[in-house]
Scaffold this motif. Structure first.
Motif, mmCIF file in Angstrom:
data_model
loop_
_atom_site.group_PDB
_atom_site.id
_atom_site.type_symbol
_atom_site.label_atom_id
_atom_site.label_comp_id
_atom_site.label_asym_id
_atom_site.label_seq_id
_atom_site.Cartn_x
_atom_site.Cartn_y
_atom_site.Cartn_z
ATOM 1 N N LEU A 1 -55.724 -4.025 -117.911
ATOM 2 C CA LEU A 1 -57.103 -4.480 -117.728
ATOM 3 C C LEU A 1 -57.445 -4.486 -116.240
ATOM 4 C CD1 LEU A 1 -59.620 -5.549 -119.012
ATOM 5 C CD2 LEU A 1 -58.706 -7.836 -118.872
ATOM 6 N N GLN A 2 -56.516 -5.013 -115.423
ATOM 7 C CA GLN A 2 -56.808 -5.032 -113.986
ATOM 8 C C GLN A 2 -56.957 -3.618 -113.464
ATOM 9 O OE1 GLN A 2 -53.416 -7.280 -112.893
ATOM 10 N NE2 GLN A 2 -54.560 -9.165 -112.552
ATOM 11 N N ARG A 3 -56.071 -2.723 -113.924
ATOM 12 C CA ARG A 3 -56.146 -1.345 -113.430
ATOM 13 C C ARG A 3 -57.476 -0.719 -113.800
ATOM 14 N NH1 ARG A 3 -50.666 1.303 -115.308
ATOM 15 N NH2 ARG A 3 -51.713 3.315 -115.381
ATOM 16 N N LEU B 1 -60.286 0.731 -111.317
ATOM 17 C CA LEU B 1 -60.740 2.124 -111.366
ATOM 18 C C LEU B 1 -62.246 2.206 -111.564
ATOM 19 C CD1 LEU B 1 -58.098 3.832 -113.644
ATOM 20 C CD2 LEU B 1 -58.465 4.246 -111.237
ATOM 21 N N ALA B 2 -62.778 1.267 -112.342
ATOM 22 C CA ALA B 2 -64.185 1.390 -112.725
ATOM 23 C C ALA B 2 -65.106 1.083 -111.554
ATOM 24 C CB ALA B 2 -64.486 0.450 -113.874
ATOM 25 N N ASP B 3 -64.580 0.441 -110.525
ATOM 26 C CA ASP B 3 -65.452 0.057 -109.422
ATOM 27 C C ASP B 3 -65.715 1.273 -108.534
ATOM 28 O OD1 ASP B 3 -66.962 -1.513 -107.857
ATOM 29 O OD2 ASP B 3 -65.299 -2.345 -106.713
ATOM 30 N N GLU B 4 -66.942 1.716 -108.499
ATOM 31 C CA GLU B 4 -67.284 2.963 -107.808
ATOM 32 C C GLU B 4 -67.584 2.683 -106.337
ATOM 33 O OE1 GLU B 4 -67.910 6.267 -106.491
ATOM 34 O OE2 GLU B 4 -67.834 6.508 -108.661
ATOM 35 N N PRO B 5 -66.821 3.300 -105.420
ATOM 36 C CA PRO B 5 -67.034 3.013 -103.991
ATOM 37 C C PRO B 5 -68.294 3.663 -103.416
ATOM 38 C CG PRO B 5 -65.243 4.564 -104.265
ATOM 39 C CD PRO B 5 -65.653 4.170 -105.638
ATOM 40 N N GLU C 1 -54.912 8.737 -114.428
ATOM 41 C CA GLU C 1 -54.595 7.334 -114.702
ATOM 42 C C GLU C 1 -54.866 7.002 -116.170
ATOM 43 O OE1 GLU C 1 -54.141 4.052 -112.985
ATOM 44 O OE2 GLU C 1 -52.867 5.323 -111.765
ATOM 45 N N MET C 2 -56.066 7.395 -116.623
ATOM 46 C CA MET C 2 -56.455 7.027 -117.984
ATOM 47 C C MET C 2 -55.524 7.703 -118.982
ATOM 48 S SD MET C 2 -58.964 5.007 -117.656
ATOM 49 C CE MET C 2 -60.050 4.924 -119.039
ATOM 50 N N ASP C 3 -55.154 8.929 -118.667
ATOM 51 C CA ASP C 3 -54.282 9.648 -119.565
ATOM 52 C C ASP C 3 -52.953 8.904 -119.678
ATOM 53 O OD1 ASP C 3 -53.856 11.764 -121.244
ATOM 54 O OD2 ASP C 3 -52.657 12.836 -119.748
ATOM 55 N N SER C 4 -52.411 8.554 -118.498
ATOM 56 C CA SER C 4 -51.102 7.897 -118.547
ATOM 57 C C SER C 4 -51.242 6.516 -119.184
ATOM 58 C CB SER C 4 -50.500 7.789 -117.151
ATOM 59 O OG SER C 4 -51.079 6.731 -116.453
ATOM 60 N N MET C 5 -52.386 5.879 -118.953
ATOM 61 C CA MET C 5 -52.559 4.551 -119.533
ATOM 62 C C MET C 5 -52.588 4.661 -121.058
ATOM 63 S SD MET C 5 -55.376 1.751 -118.400
ATOM 64 C CE MET C 5 -55.473 2.306 -116.761
ATOM 65 N N LYS D 1 -66.520 0.038 -120.373
ATOM 66 C CA LYS D 1 -66.602 -0.244 -121.808
ATOM 67 C C LYS D 1 -65.216 -0.371 -122.407
ATOM 68 C CE LYS D 1 -71.156 1.094 -123.069
ATOM 69 N NZ LYS D 1 -72.069 2.049 -123.646
ATOM 70 N N ILE D 2 -64.322 0.527 -121.973
ATOM 71 C CA ILE D 2 -62.942 0.427 -122.481
ATOM 72 C C ILE D 2 -62.370 -0.924 -122.051
ATOM 73 C CG2 ILE D 2 -60.645 1.424 -122.337
ATOM 74 C CD1 ILE D 2 -62.011 4.136 -121.788
ATOM 75 N N ALA D 3 -62.648 -1.289 -120.793
ATOM 76 C CA ALA D 3 -62.094 -2.545 -120.269
ATOM 77 C C ALA D 3 -62.667 -3.739 -121.018
ATOM 78 C CB ALA D 3 -62.391 -2.654 -118.780
ATOM 79 N N ASP D 4 -63.973 -3.702 -121.300
ATOM 80 C CA ASP D 4 -64.573 -4.845 -122.005
ATOM 81 C C ASP D 4 -63.919 -5.026 -123.367
ATOM 82 O OD1 ASP D 4 -66.237 -5.317 -119.946
ATOM 83 O OD2 ASP D 4 -67.988 -4.303 -120.802
#
Length: 2048
Positions: free
Chosen positions: A841-843, A847-851, A810-814, A742-745
């Motif tokens: 956005l790429q990051r 990150l959002a892609d769950e393995p 990551e999100m914190d630093s972003m 959602k943040i990315a969108d």
């Protein structure tokens, strides 16, 4: 009336610039000031606020003033507050004061506020005042400042007030549409849902771009005439509502499509290979293709320089998973495969993700796969590049590589991977699988069953795991749909691995061939983290879902590729439980297994609960609409099926395991029966155990919509489906992804807006970007708080925990970074900060892609006749429900428009463009427990119909809507542009079809155009929509517009599609501003994945009012009593805005777009310059003979003159024509201009040749020069007389090298008076030219000074040998100049890098300063400390790049005149030379598929040369009044004439690099072919054998006549002995544009003028003549040559030397240097200046039409052109390749010492060696020479006095030896090799019977090798080890050198050891000297060496053995013998003693 009045005057001492707003509060009532825009230190508000008060002013009451930094986007930021107690005011009634504000922490800040307060009590006791003292206050303040509260919702209409009718509906704000963000799209505002009134919707999706003054205008009711908003892709994507989610626009799957790739690998050399005296070969392997280099004999450091190319045509995924493997093999030949020394592996994806997709000159570390304890086995230096279609790889410039390779610093590893990689074990555990499909036919099974009587599962699965080129398999589990393996596959690989993905595949074992059931890729980057707090790869145990083809088993599965992981799977196949772990090995431990072979071993079982608790999930779907069903399937009944995993799949779903003996009947299609049977969840007991699944809708016959499409009659009744399913509850994983998505969108949406704002040049993109970043940082911090609460939940795998931690970090630093970057977004940095934000956005997406999967995706299938037709796949996370809003999937509980597509390969190409069906679909997925609100998101107003007899708790089967609204849709279709060409003519006959709900309408067909202006209004009457009116208002369904090309026969062809949302008017809203009439917007059209044009249109949806009579009837029906007549306006449609009738009688009943909507037009004149036509191809086999050009724009146009005979002269006779046309005021709306070429045939027939559409006319708009602007660079004047067709800075476009400077500062005229100048005697005369150019002209110093310089230099020479000698003029040739220039090019690149690094540092400082909140003025105080921190960084950077100022450290470089080497084509440096003559490609034929850009070249049928200029009429008089104005030429004054002109074209071809190999041996035999018009020059006989980097060094002269022959083609062909020669690649140059360009590209201007020598002036015109001509043409004053070496041109003064030497060394006076210095700085001349093309070499890519888009090599060349009517030019410069110089190297081996002893002596067994020395000059192994043998050296000393003589040919400039030899017996001719000059000396031990033993070697690079030691003692290993630190010498400078050098070899542990020392003397002589003083080989005449003085033993030993023995005995064993003799004597004495002792004793005793 009592009142308190506050006059707010100013706020001062504010920080920075920005918009400010003030809020004044008294008694809790805030009033807002207006916004003070863009103010600096002081904000002048001058505003009065008045509070009427009812009670007296108390002494303790407070007044509060707050000042904010105003932001349109976010909440305003408080600057400070000022509070005062009104005691004094109450007493005195008037107070004026200035005071400082305080911030949040109650600290006082600098900012101060000035206010004036008056209080007027009832009785007038407070001071009196006069009325006129204050300014008037506008009344609409309350209306205007709704800001603070609603943070400016997108399109909130301020001050429009809500209409009474709507205030009931939770007062949703009215949205205005006028002037929305350009390219807006569906920005329909974010309405609040009535539920959460108190809570505002999100931040706006699109923010206001206007300034407040526009708002004010709007409030005054004046709408700008043309506030148009243009729409981008987003067409529907910027959705703003809460009930609908965005549809996906791109239709076609791109992933599975094969693409062209080319992998080029150059193996340069290998070093430090482990092993003795080996013959290494390098094997290069990509995937399954292998290629080998040639073999190099007995060397550990072979030099290959061989180039290999691999071509592939595969999908990207397959390509990037292929492994590149380099292995070195030792002594391989035809019979034996050789032994492997070491290998290096890396996947192609790693290379592709490098910058420029390549590794250049990097060292690969070899390791031995069979022995992981061994360490490094050597290094291979190589270049690897991967080129996809359309990538062009910039090869770093290949000059002579002098920088000696630092191996450690240049390893072949991606950034961030340590050089020392450790071995690690990768454990992939395969536990079990579920839900496998049948993989065999049931017939077979039934036969088996009949025989054996058992029911078997029809699949025999096993799992195959692939990683870094190795495969491992588990065992096969026979006949099992739910196999359990519990095995692990172990790979041993270096860590971190250079292979990104592990491929896990379930396969079905079969006797014939195994097939894949499903494939899953594990991306190692997603399951590990390499940061400081990172973790090793880990996964699971977790289920992974596999998707692939549909589950029915067919023998030939057409979608088998999908099961192999290519393309998007169309059905669930199985799920597999796996886990992955990695363990780093300690290679020192003894029990380790050395080999890297794959191992498979069993593992223990894993508990059920390990993967999470089983929960029951509930999926609900409702089909609200099914339209656009393809007509092919429209005749049979259609149903839709939804499946999740195997649940809900009735045709081919659950293969029930034979263990569960439960026969499942196929579901019949009657609804009731369905209910009872289809319970695919095994009836688990549950609170509503009777809930079964209904997974498909009842079949229905479709209705016809129009010719192409059908729809299903889902009117009031909407069918529903629901499914229960059981999955492990791992929702947290999906929630986590959803939050980030959602943040990315939001970020993506924002960035798209910013780009559109920039693209359309709207104001303030930086504000929008700041807003976006603010939003991002808020989103990130919100994420961290939400994620924090589930840090320690149980039931998580290790990866879940680690991933959560790293995501939070990551999100914190972003968030922090976003905040920081936000503060740095300035107007000029928007673009770079936008790039940074795109990285975010790429990051985020990564990150959002769950393995680790959990719930499988949901598939929707359209079924017809029980066959699956088309599908859509919806990720389960998108529809997953959560109580927390952020965690809910983006489409959960929303209506989504879903387009169904064909499965697999069927969906490629044209079939994938068309829609199979469009569904309006509502989906909800969540735990069964939380099912209560699954209907919340549906449009309101329905009743639920449950399945009969089934109890209460059931979900509905149907929804019946009892509320329906009737609307009228008006589609204003204005125009489209840049559509695809669908006919062979290169045009289309387009029409548009508009779909809304279940209706469709068509515009008229416009013939032969790609830019149709339909100007047509389509009206859809009685559109019925279901649901509540208010919801529909915020959330209308989308409109689909499809574009077709009408064909006379057959079906219309689809050419694109776009989506739109209408603006809605409910019946109780007025039809008026700000929302109506709607504005035209641009919508992006797509076809497949490619953009196919834009549509300009507007859509409005108007609710139809009721009829009064109808209402009365309805009421009677309800209440059964009569109701009095109700007054409801005029009935029916009268309330809709009227439709104008068709105005145009010719068009019949077609309604035009109404006036309020169509754009405002004004009159423009368009002038067209017709120059000529070029390269027209044949049309229908007939040649074009009499072409004509027709120009058309907006229905008006002009025709060129007819070209009478195209062959004779393809230019037009009349140059300029014009026409006038009415165009929209708004430039963005200008229609395209069409250029068409027709051929006039006999009998008045015309045939279309080709066409071109100029889509944006903005570039050609002429704006008259701005008189007030004295900066000539930005004012567009008639430059050089030619019209400048740019909107502003003419130079910036033409030459990128200039545009990097900012032309913002005005430049005053620099007039330098000639008298006042002091005599110039400075070293470099620096002329600062003008304020804005920053150019410093360094002019050569005067002659006498350079003499002084020389003397100085000579003084410096003390070491003599150390210093370079002065370069002799005679030695210099063109190549010296070329190589010097390349050095300069490299240095410039380096200094650019350094400058970039410095800029980064500066920015870091700024950021740090900002973080510490330092004001810029304090920076220099604190800066020093800051700098300390960056010192270390800097120093490391400086080591690498000696910036340009580092030049004084280098040895003084000989001054060579240089030229410019461009590493790309010349035209790309100069804007294609389209400064006034533009080239328009003419297209014909159909536009291609997805890769349309690649194929467009095939559609080009010719080129039109000309230009355009448009301006509003009338034009100001000034231009026409200028002297010499020719009215016929209009704006194109003083353009040269286009009569044919004869030109001598001289083409210089320097060299080619990296050619694509054309022969089997991986080489090519290139030669050059030059074509111009009819003439062709083939240089076939001078082909260069077996060379991929040939140096041609040739010039060719061709005479040509422009315009007939203007396209020069330079091709490189490969010579073949038999058969035709193949084209390697070619490059085309348009000479005509160069010839006429004002950049003067005819002959490059040299940097210095000389009359002779290597730098001779090439142009027939001297610099002074050129200058005079340019001044005359540009009508500028000058040149005036003054005394003292000065020249004045247009009030600028240049200086330079005034003398020149001729060949005889005589000096003459000359003005040429002066003229040349002006030419070199011509760009600084006002008005007409531009950078003239310098003397240069350009690098052009070679392309081959068979391999479009992929470079086949590069060609370095340049072209000179000389008009034949001028004096003839001199002879061509000689650039033929330098001939190698012949040398002879004489090496005398005097002695050896300390050579290790290998043999044991025959008799005595002592150590000795039979030493001899072998030597060769590297690479020429065949010329090896051996000394004689020094036998039996017992001390390791050898005496030889032996001379080797090596003649060789050497290129001094490139430092390479040239060898020519035949590669093999069968070679036709010799191949030339270039190798570095390295002398190798080896020491050997000779053996009589066995092979000789190799003892040690040394290799000396003759250009730089360590000085020999003076004595053998001083000679040690350090001479080799510390080679870098020691001073080196070059034999080419020293000529003679003598000393001791060490021999080294490597021992078993791979350590270097000293194995001997050699005393040698090297003597280098030239061939001539060698002839004069010849020497003999060995010890022969002439000049023989004396015999060595060797000890006797060495060779006497078999002549007189005794002598030798004596020698041996005496020398060596003397003492040993003495000792033995003494010992023997002692023994004898003891023996005798013992022997005689008893007798004597007896005697003694007896006393005898």
């Amino acid at each position: 009336m009592m009142s308190l009045v506050v006059h707010l005057k100013t706020v001062a001492h504010l920080r920075g610039k920005g918009d400010r707003i003030a809020k004044v509060t008294f008694r809790g009532l805030p009033l807002y000031s207006r916004v003070a825009e863009n103010c600096g230190e002081v904000a002048h508000f001058n505003e009065t606020f008045r509070w009427p008060i009812a009670s007296r002013l108390d002494q303790n009451e407070m007044l509060e003033v707050q000042v904010y930094n105003y932001s349109k986007v976010f909440t305003n930021r408080l600057v400070g507050t000022f509070c005062m107690v009104l005691q004094k005011v109450a007493e005195e009634g008037h107070l004026e004061l200035t005071d400082t504000l305080i911030d949040d922490n109650n600290m006082s800040i600098k900012t101060s506020v000035t206010i004036d307060i008056r209080y007027q009590p009832m009785d007038g006791t407070g001071g009196m005042w006069s009325d006129g003292e204050f300014l008037d206050v506008p009344d609409d303040r309350d209306g205007m400042f709704a800001f603070e509260t609603d943070s400016l919702l997108s399109g909130q209409s301020h001050g429009s007030g809500t209409s009474p009718g709507r205030s009931l509906q939770g007062s949703i704000p009215t949205f205005r549409k006028a002037g929305r963000g350009v390219f807006s799209a569906m920005k329909l505002g974010k309405a609040k849902s009535s539920k959460d009134d108190h809570k505002r919707g999100d931040e706006p999706a699109i923010l206001e771009m206007e300034d407040l003054d526009k708002k004010a205008m709007r409030l005054a009711g004046m709408l700008e005439p043309d506030t148009i908003s243009l729409a981008s892709v987003t067409a529907v994507t910027t959705n703003v509502s809460n009930k609908r989610s965005k549809p996906d626009i791109k239709m076609e799957p791109s992933s599975g499509r094969p693409v062209d790739y080319q992998i080029s690998i150059t193996v340069i050399e290998a070093r430090q290979l482990i092993g003795l005296n080996m013959d290494p070969v390098v094997c290069v392997e990509v995937g399954d293709d292998k290629k080998y280099t040639s073999m190099k004999e007995s060397t550990n450091c072979p030099y290959y320089n061989e180039y290999f190319v691999f071509d592939f045509h595969v999908p990207p995924d397959v390509m990037f998973d292929k492994i590149i493997k380099l292995s070195v093999i030792h002594s391989k030949n035809l019979l034996r495969s050789g032994t492997l020394v070491g290998t290096f592996k890396m996947d192609v994806g790693t290379v592709y993700s490098q910058p420029e997709h390549q590794f250049y000159h990097k060292w690969a570390i070899l390791s031995d796969p069979d022995d992981i304890t061994a360490g490094c086995k050597g290094y291979v230096k190589c270049d690897i590049a991967v080129v996809g279609k359309g990538d062009n790889i910039k090869t770093p410039h290949k000059a002579n590589e002098t920088d000696e390779d630092d191996i450690e610093g240049n390893l072949l590893l991606p950034e961030g991977i340590p050089a020392e990689r450790q071995w690690a074990r990768f454990y992939v555990k395969i536990h079990r699988a579920e839900g496998l499909p049948k993989m065999n036919t049931s017939i077979m099974a039934n036969v088996k069953k009949a025989f054996i009587g058992e029911n078997r599962d029809l699949v025999d699965p096993y799992v195959q795991v692939q990683f870094s080129g190795q495969k491992g398999k588990t065992s096969v589990q026979k006949s099992s749909y739910e196999p359990i393996w519990n095995e692990q596959v172990i790979f041993t690989e270096l860590f971190p691995p250079l292979c990104k993905r592990i491929k896990v595949q379930i396969r079905d074992s079969d006797k014939v061939n195994d097939v894949a059931i499903g494939t899953h890729f594990i991306d190692l980057r997603k399951i590990s983290n390499d940061g400081d707090k990172g973790f090793l790869p880990t996964l699971g145990p977790a289920w992974v879902n596999m998707y692939g083809s549909t589950r029915q088993y067919t023998l030939m599965d057409e979608h088998q590729d999908l099961n192999d992981g290519l393309g998007e799977g169309v059905s669930f196949r199985a799920r597999l439980l796996i886990s992955v772990a990695v363990e780093i090995l300690d290679t020192t431990s003894p029990e380790i297994i050395c080999s890297t072979d794959v191992q498979v071993e069993p593992v223990s079982n894993i508990s059920e609960s390990a993967t999470g608790k089983m929960e029951e999930f509930f999926l609900f779907g409702s089909f609200l609409e099914a339209t656009m069903i393809d007509r092919k399937i429209g005749d049979k009944p259609i149903s839709f099926e939804i499946t999740i995993g195997n649940y809900g799949n009735h045709i081919d779903g659950v293969s029930k395991s034979s263990s569960v003996k439960k026969k499942k009947k196929e579901g019949e299609n009657q609804e009731e029966e369905n209910e009872l049977i289809q319970n695919s969840s095994e009836d688990e007991a549950d609170e509503d155990a009777d809930l079964t699944s209904v997974s498909s809708t009842p079949p229905m016959k479709p209705f016809i919509t129009d010719r192409n499409y059908f729809h299903l009659p889902y009117f009031e009744k909407k069918p529903c489906v629901y499914i229960k399913s059981w999955w492990q509850d791992q929702r947290r994983r999906l929630y986590n992804s959803n939050m980030m998505d959602k943040i990315a969108d939001k970020l993506e949406e924002g960035l798209n807006d910013v780009q559109e704002v920039i693209k359309t040049e709207k104001a303030f993109p930086e504000r929008r970007l700041r807003g976006v970043l603010e939003e991002l940082s808020i989103g990130c911090s919100r994420y961290v708080t939400l994620a924090n609460k589930d840090v320690n939940l149980a039931g998580r795998t290790k990866l879940d925990r680690e991933r959560l931690k790293s995501c939070m970090r990551e999100m914190d630093s972003m968030g922090q970074q976003a905040k920081q970057i936000r503060t740095q977004v300035k107007k000029n940095t928007v673009k770079e900060k936008l790039k940074l934000a795109q990285n975010f956005l790429q990051r985020l997406r990564f990150l959002a892609d769950e393995p680790q999967h959990s719930i499988p995706d949901v598939f929707i299938w359209m079924m017809s006749n029980n066959k699956r037709i088309a599908y859509a796949r919806i990720p389960s996370k998108d529809i997953l429900y959560s109580v927390v809003d952020e965690e809910t999937g983006k489409d959960c509980g929303k209506v989504k428009a879903v387009f169904l597509k064909l499965p697999g390969k069927k969906g490629f190409g044209p079939a994938g463009w068309t829609v199979q069906a469009k569904l309006e679909l509502y989906l909800w997925l969540g735990l069964n427990k939380s099912r209560k609100n699954f209907l919340h998101g549906l449009p309101n107003g329905f009743e639920e119909i449950r399945a009969t007899k089934m109890g209460h708790g059931l979900p509905p089967v149907t929804l019946v809507y009892d509320m329906k609204q009737v609307f009228q849709l008006r589609a204003h279709m204005y125009q489209a542009r840049s559509l695809f060409a669908a006919d062979s003519s290169g045009l289309s006959d387009p029409f548009a079809r508009v779909f809304f709900s279940s209706q469709s309408q068509v515009t008229e067909v416009l013939n032969e155009t790609l830019c149709p202006t339909w100007d047509q209004l389509l009206v859809f009457d009685d559109v019925e929509l279901f649901g509540e009116a208010t919801e529909l208002r915020d959330d209308p369904p989308i409109i689909v517009v499809e574009f077709y090309d009408q064909d006379t026969v057959g079906k219309a062809e689809f050419i694109g599609r776009t989506f739109a949302k209408p603006t809605i008017k409910m019946r109780d809203e007025p039809y008026g501003p700000p929302r109506f009439p709607p504005q035209l917007e641009y919508y992006q059209i797509y076809r497949g994945n490619s953009i196919a044009g834009e549509l300009l249109a507007a859509f409005e949806l108007l609710q139809i009012p009721f009829d009064a009579e109808e209402i009365r009837r309805a009421l009677i029906a309800v209440h059964d009593f009569a109701v009095p007549q109700i007054k409801v306006g005029q009935g029916g449609r009268a309330d809709l805005p009227p439709l104008e009738g068709p105005t145009d009688s010719e068009r019949g009943p077609i309604l035009p777009v109404p006036l309020g909507i169509r754009p405002v037009l004004s009159r423009y004149r368009i002038e067209v310059l017709f120059w000529g036509l070029r390269d027209l191809k044949r049309i229908n086999l007939a040649q074009v003979d009499r072409p004509r050009v027709d120009i058309e724009c907006a229905g008006r146009g002009v025709q060129s003159a007819l070209i009478q005979n195209y062959k004779k002269n393809p230019n037009f006779s009349t140059l300029v024509k014009w026409f006038e046309v009415d165009l929209p005021e708004n430039e963005l709306l200008h229609p395209p201009l069409n250029i068409r070429v027709v051929d006039c045939r006999a009998f008045g027939r015309y045939i279309l040749v080709g066409s071109h559409a100029v889509s944006t006319l903005r570039h050609y708009i002429y704006s008259p020069p701005d008189k007030s602007c004295n900066n000539w660079a930005t004012a567009a004047k008639l430059m050089n007389g030619y019209m400048v067709l740019t909107n502003g800075c003419s130079q910036a476009r033409s030459s990128p090298s200039l545009s990097s400077r900012t032309f913002s500062r005005p430049a005053g005229d620099v007039s330098v008076s000639l008298e006042a100048e002091p005599p110039i005697r400075k070293m470099d005369t620096v002329v600062k030219l003008d304020a804005m150019s920053d150019a410093v002209v360094k002019v050569d110093m005067n002659e006498d000074e350079s003499d002084k310089e020389k003397k100085k230099k000579k003084k410096k020479k003390k070491g003599g040998a150390e210093e370079e000698e002065e370069t002799d003029e005679r030695v210099l040739d063109w190549w010296s100049k070329y190589f010097a220039s390349i050095e300069t090019l490299k240095e410039n690149l380096r200094s650019q890098e350094a400058a970039q690094a410095e800029a980064e540092e500066r920015e870091d400082l700024e950021i740090a300063a900002e973080a510490a909140d330092i004001r810029p003025d304090d920076l220099h105080l604190k800066g020093s400390k800051m700098k300390e921190r960056f010192k270390e960084k800097k120093s490391s950077k400086q080591k690498r790049s000696q910036a340009a100022d580092g030049s004084e450290k280098r040895p003084p470089k000989a001054r060579v005149d240089e030229l410019v080497v461009y590493n790309r084509e010349l035209e790309s440096e100069y804007g294609n030379f389209e400064d006034w003559l533009h080239t328009f490609n003419l297209y014909r034929g159909k536009a291609g598929d997805d890769d349309e850009h690649a194929l467009d070249d095939d559609r080009i049928v010719g080129r039109f040369k000309g230009s355009l200029c448009m301006y509003k009429v009338p034009l100001s008089q000034e231009i026409t009044r200028e002297a010499g104005y020719d009215p016929n030429m209009g704006m194109f004054q003083s353009i040269p004439h286009n009569d044919p002109i004869h030109v001598l074209v001289r083409v210089y071809v320097v060299r080619a690099t990296d050619l694509h190999p054309a022969d089997i041996n991986g080489k090519a035999d290139p030669y050059v072919v030059i074509k111009l018009g009819k003439s062709e020059v083939k240089d076939k006989e001078n082909y260069i054998s077996k060379q991929l980097n040939p140096v041609f060094g040739k010039s060719f002269d061709i005479e040509a006549t422009f315009p007939m022959e203007s396209m020069l083609t330079v091709s490189v062909y490969d010579w073949d002995l038999v058969g035709t020669d193949d084209l390697i690649g070619e490059t085309k140059i348009d000479l005509e544009n160069r010839f006429y360009s004002k950049f003067r590209a005819t002959c490059g201007i040299a940097s210095n003028y000389s009359m002779h020598g290597y730098n001779i002036w090439r142009d027939p015109m001297k610099p002074s003549q050129i200058l005079a001509k340019l001044c005359k043409e540009g009508k500028i004053d000058g040149p005036h040559y003054g005394p003292g070496g000065k020249v004045k041109v247009a009030n600028r003064i240049f200086t330079g030397p005034t003398e020149i030497e001729d060949e005889n060394g005589l000096k003459k006076q000359t003005e040429e240097h002066l003229a040349l210095s002006v030419l070199n700085h011509w760009e600084e001349i006002p008005r007409v200046g531009c950078k003239l093309v310098p003397e240069h070499v350009e690098t052009r890519p070679l392309l081959n039409p068979d391999k479009p888009g992929i470079e086949q090599g590069r060609l370095e060349m340049w072209v000179d052109m000389f008009p034949m009517d001028m004096p003839a030019p001199g002879p061509a410069i000689d650039i033929s390749p330098r001939k190698p110089k012949s040398f002879e190297l004489r090496v005398i081996i005097w002695n050896t010492d300390d050579v290790i002893l290998e043999d044991d002596a025959f008799l005595t067994g002592e150590k000795m060696s039979d030493i001899y020395v072998r030597g060769w000059l590297k690479g020429q192994q065949e010329d090896k020479q051996d000394t004689d043998v020094h036998y039996h050296s017992l001390t390791g000393e050898g005496n030889f006095n032996w001379r080797f003589v090596f003649p060789f040919d050497y290129l001094v400039a490139e430092e390479k030896i040239i060898i020519s030899k035949k590669e093999s017996m069968f070679s036709w001719d010799e191949t030339e090799y270039k190798i570095p000059p390295r002398l190798t000396m080896q020491v050997w031990d000779a053996d009589h019977f066995s092979a000789d033993d190799f003892l040690g070697a040394i290799e000396l690079d003759l250009n730089r090798f360590p000085r020999g030691a003076k004595t053998a003692k001083q000679c040690n290993l350090d001479m080799i080890r510390n080679e870098q630190e020691l001073p080196t010498i070059s034999i080419f400078k020293q000529k003679r050198v003598k000393g001791w050098w060490p021999f080294v070899a490597r021992d078993e542990n791979d350590e270097m050891e000293l194995t001997g020392k050699v005393e040698a003397e090297l003597h280098l002589v030239t061939a001539e000297e060698a002839e004069k003083s010849p020497v003999g080989l060995g010890r022969n005449e002439p000049d023989p060496l004396e015999k060595p003085n060797r000890p006797d033993t060495t060779f006497l030993w078999f002549l007189s053995p005794l002598k030798a023995i004596r020698y041996l005995v005496c020398n060596r064993y003397k003492w040993l013998i003495i000792k033995i003799v003494l010992a023997l004597l002692l023994l004898i004495m003891i023996g005798l003693f013992l022997y005689s002792m008893p007798g004597y004793l007896v005697k003694k005793l007896l006393g005898a």
